[in-house]
Enzyme design. Structure first.
Site, PDB file in Angstrom:
ATOM      1  CG  HIS A  20      -1.912   1.090   1.229  1.00 19.21           C
ATOM      2  ND1 HIS A  20      -2.371   1.630   2.390  1.00 19.21           N
ATOM      3  CD2 HIS A  20      -2.538   1.763   0.228  1.00 19.21           C
ATOM      4  CE1 HIS A  20      -3.245   2.581   2.109  1.00 19.21           C
ATOM      5  NE2 HIS A  20      -3.351   2.689   0.803  1.00 19.21           N
ATOM      6  CG  ASP A  28       8.393  10.156 -22.078  1.00 22.11           C
ATOM      7  OD1 ASP A  28       9.564  10.043 -21.659  1.00 22.11           O
ATOM      8  OD2 ASP A  28       7.766  11.234 -22.013  1.00 22.11           O
TER       9      ASP A  28
END
Length: 131
Positions: A20, A28
């Protein structure tokens, strides 16, 4: 053989071991990857695989609590900016400067490099819980 769409074993393992609040970056081809996080390089050639395609498959496996994008994304890459909310649904999105974004990637568990060659096509996914 897995029944879910994600076949890359390194990426599947990282998602399976997230706790969590842990962060997974999808970036990119030009996003600098800091030395700390695990690098998962999926880039084959220019625009293969595309950022949105990788994000869609990762979201099929990962419980995401919230995401972070660069504030420059909306103005410089509207096609990707418009696609992200359709994939995320009601998941909250925070926009920060690209410089802040790059600093935050240092704390990620892993950075996934795509072949995407359009500006600011990067996202930080913060793991949620399924209960």
């Amino acid at each position: 053989m897995k029944r879910t769409p994600l076949l890359n074993s390194a990426l599947s393992e990282v998602i399976a071991t997230l706790g969590h609040g842990d962060m997974l970056v999808i970036g990119d081809a030009g996003l600098p990857i800091p030395a700390g996080p695990q690098r998962i390089d999926l880039a084959i050639t220019r625009d293969l695989p595309r950022f949105v395609d990788v994000l869609e498959v990762v979201l099929s496996e990962m419980q995401v609590e919230n995401v972070v994008v660069a504030s420059e994304l909306a103005g410089r890459n509207p096609a990707v900016a418009e696609r992200i909310p359709t994939l995320l649904g009601t998941t909250p999105v925070t926009a920060i400067s690209h410089e802040e974004f790059k600093l935050l990637t240092r704390s990620a568990r892993a950075v996934v490099r795509t072949g995407e060659c359009s500006p600011y096509a990067n996202i930080i996914l913060r793991a949620g819980v399924v209960f």
